[in-house]
Design an enzyme around this catalytic site. Structure first.
Site: not given
Ligand code: THU
Length: 163
Positions: A114, A72, A63, A74, A111, A61
């Site tokens: 994804c 994310c 940000e 994935e 999520c 991930n």
């Molecule tokens: N996140 C992912 O990378 N994958 C997921 O399946 C769920 C959430 C990340 C998004 C954000 O950077 C952090 O996790 C918190 O939500």
């Protein structure tokens, strides 16, 4: 009126239940959490995609202070597959998350956005994707994205124009 039900199949596995390739993919997903850029959530997610040529592509991930601009793990991994290996199918995807102290006890589940991208990756490669969701207590193994995303909006609804 008729009541209907959707049943979703998944397997709750111990590490001993997994194949060597599956264990390797989970290790790659765990390693990928180290490349996460998560200064806001402090939640590091790693994803590892296994291609049909045996290559592994990882993502984490990423940000951004303008929150919706982040991505994310994935989708980072799957878009990387599309960019570098457009003609290869993704046959399995491992996902792991680290909360700053340790890897999560329970598997984390992707999520909705994804899941939608996973579905199209599966359609594009014409190959079902095994999804491995890592948790310290157990690993969930899911055979194909349709189990994760029932009532999918797929390309069947949007016929492509003949080129
Ligand atoms: N996140 C992912 O990378 N994958 C997921 O399946 C769920 C959430 C990340 C998004 C954000 O950077 C952090 O996790 C918190 O939500």
């Amino acid at each position: 009126m008729e009541k209907k039900k959707i049943v979703i199949d998944y397997e709750q596995c111990a590490l001993e239940d997994l194949t060597v390739d599956e264990l390797r993919l989970i290790e790659s997903a765990k390693m990928a959490t180290r490349t996460s850029y998560a200064p806001y959530s402090h939640f590091a997610v790693g994803a590892a995609a296994l291609l049909d040529n045996g290559e592994t592509v990882t993502g984490s991930n990423q940000e951004n202070v303008a929150f919706p601009s982040g991505l994310c793990a994935e989708r980072t991994a799957l878009f990387c597959c599309g960019a570098h290996f457009p003609d290869r199918a993704v046959v399995a995807l491992g996902i792991a998350a680290h909360d700053g102290k340790d890897f999560t006890d329970r598997p984390i589940t992707p999520c909705g956005a994804c899941r939608q991208v996973m579905l199209e990756t599966e359609e594009r490669g014409q190959h079902e994707m095994t999804i491995l969701l890592f948790g310290k207590q157990c690993v969930w193994r899911i055979a194909g994205v349709k189990s994760l995303l029932p009532f999918t909006f797929s390309s069947d609804f949007v016929p492509r124009k003949e080129e």
